[in-house]
Design a protein around this motif. Structure first.
Motif, short mmCIF file in Angstrom:
data_model
loop_
_atom_site.label_atom_id
_atom_site.label_comp_id
_atom_site.label_asym_id
_atom_site.label_seq_id
_atom_site.Cartn_x
_atom_site.Cartn_y
_atom_site.Cartn_z
N SER A 78 -1.70 0.66 -0.52
CA SER A 78 -0.92 -0.41 -1.15
C SER A 78 -1.60 -0.96 -2.40
O SER A 78 -0.97 -1.66 -3.19
N GLY A 79 -2.89 -0.66 -2.57
CA GLY A 79 -3.63 -1.11 -3.73
C GLY A 79 -4.57 -2.26 -3.47
O GLY A 79 -5.31 -2.68 -4.37
N THR A 80 -4.60 -2.79 -2.25
CA THR A 80 -5.51 -3.90 -1.94
C THR A 80 -6.95 -3.41 -1.82
O THR A 80 -7.21 -2.35 -1.25
N ILE A 81 -7.89 -4.20 -2.37
CA ILE A 81 -9.30 -3.82 -2.38
C ILE A 81 -10.11 -4.72 -1.45
O ILE A 81 -9.78 -5.89 -1.27
N SER A 82 -11.15 -4.15 -0.85
CA SER A 82 -12.07 -4.93 -0.02
C SER A 82 -13.45 -4.30 -0.12
O SER A 82 -13.61 -3.16 -0.57
#
Length: 215
Positions: free
Chosen positions: A92-96
């Motif tokens: 989805s493109g979320t970064i962590s």
């Protein structure tokens, strides 16, 4: 799919070339056919950690990405050299952040991976179970993050679930001063006599053997 992923270190970005014949969405970014676009990083250095965690990856700050890898779930892993961390980007493109605490150092063995300090790591490899193998360059060691639900053993070293440990070299990571010396060849990989000097790359073969570019 044949797309090309680039760790564009000096621009503080990860960019992708879509080699498909149609527009495709990569890490939440719509990339036209045969085009290049940034999917991770906004060009700025990470100054105030966690530098965009929980947001879209192309709005985050990622300092000098030096290596990239994909895990077995298709997540993109970004090794940020100047930040001394590994970031994960989901589809989805979320970064962590999944390893490192944004502080340069050599701490945290036998603790959770995000509590540990790395020191300007340059190389990242994964095994078939998606455990991380980190060329912790300025510390002159290779460290492994166990991504399993139970303990694993790598090169004779036991690593608890979710934790990080050194498997090649040993604290305090003293550099091999003379390249013609053995510097630990022929002994256990984590023996105190094992010395490397700026390891910059790490890969595994199909049998799980570890190969290190000892710069």
């Amino acid at each position: 799919s044949g797309n090309l992923y680039i760790a564009d270190s000096g621009n503080n970005r990860v960019r992708v070339v879509n080699n498909q014949s149609a527009t495709t969405t990569i890490a939440g970014v719509s990339v036209p056919a045969n085009s290049i676009l940034t999917i991770v990083g906004n060009g700025a250095f990470c100054l105030v950690p966690p530098c965009g965690d929980g947001q879209a990856a192309n709005q985050a700050q990622v300092s000098a990405p030096s290596d990239l890898a994909f895990d077995n779930a298709g997540n993109l892993l970004v090794l940020a050299y100047q930040d001394s961390v590994i970031r994960k980007v989901v589809s989805s493109g979320t970064i962590s952040t999944v390893a490192g605490n944004f502080n340069n150092g050599y701490t945290g063995d036998n603790t959770g991976a995000t509590n540990a300090s790395l020191n300007q790591p340059l190389g990242l490899g994964l095994d078939a179970a998606a455990n991380f193998y980190i060329a912790d360059t300025a510390n002159n060691v290779v460290r492994v993050v166990n991504n399993q639900a139970s303990q694993i053993k790598v090169a004779g070293v036991t690593i608890a679930a979710g934790q990080i440990n050194t498997v090649v070299g040993s604290f305090p990571g003293i550099a091999c001063a003379v390249s013609t010396n053995l510097c630990g060849d022929g002994v256990a990989a984590n023996d105190p006599t094992v010395q490397m000097n700026g390891p910059s790359g790490v890969v595994l073969d199909a049998s799980g053997n570890i190969y290190i570019a000892d710069t």
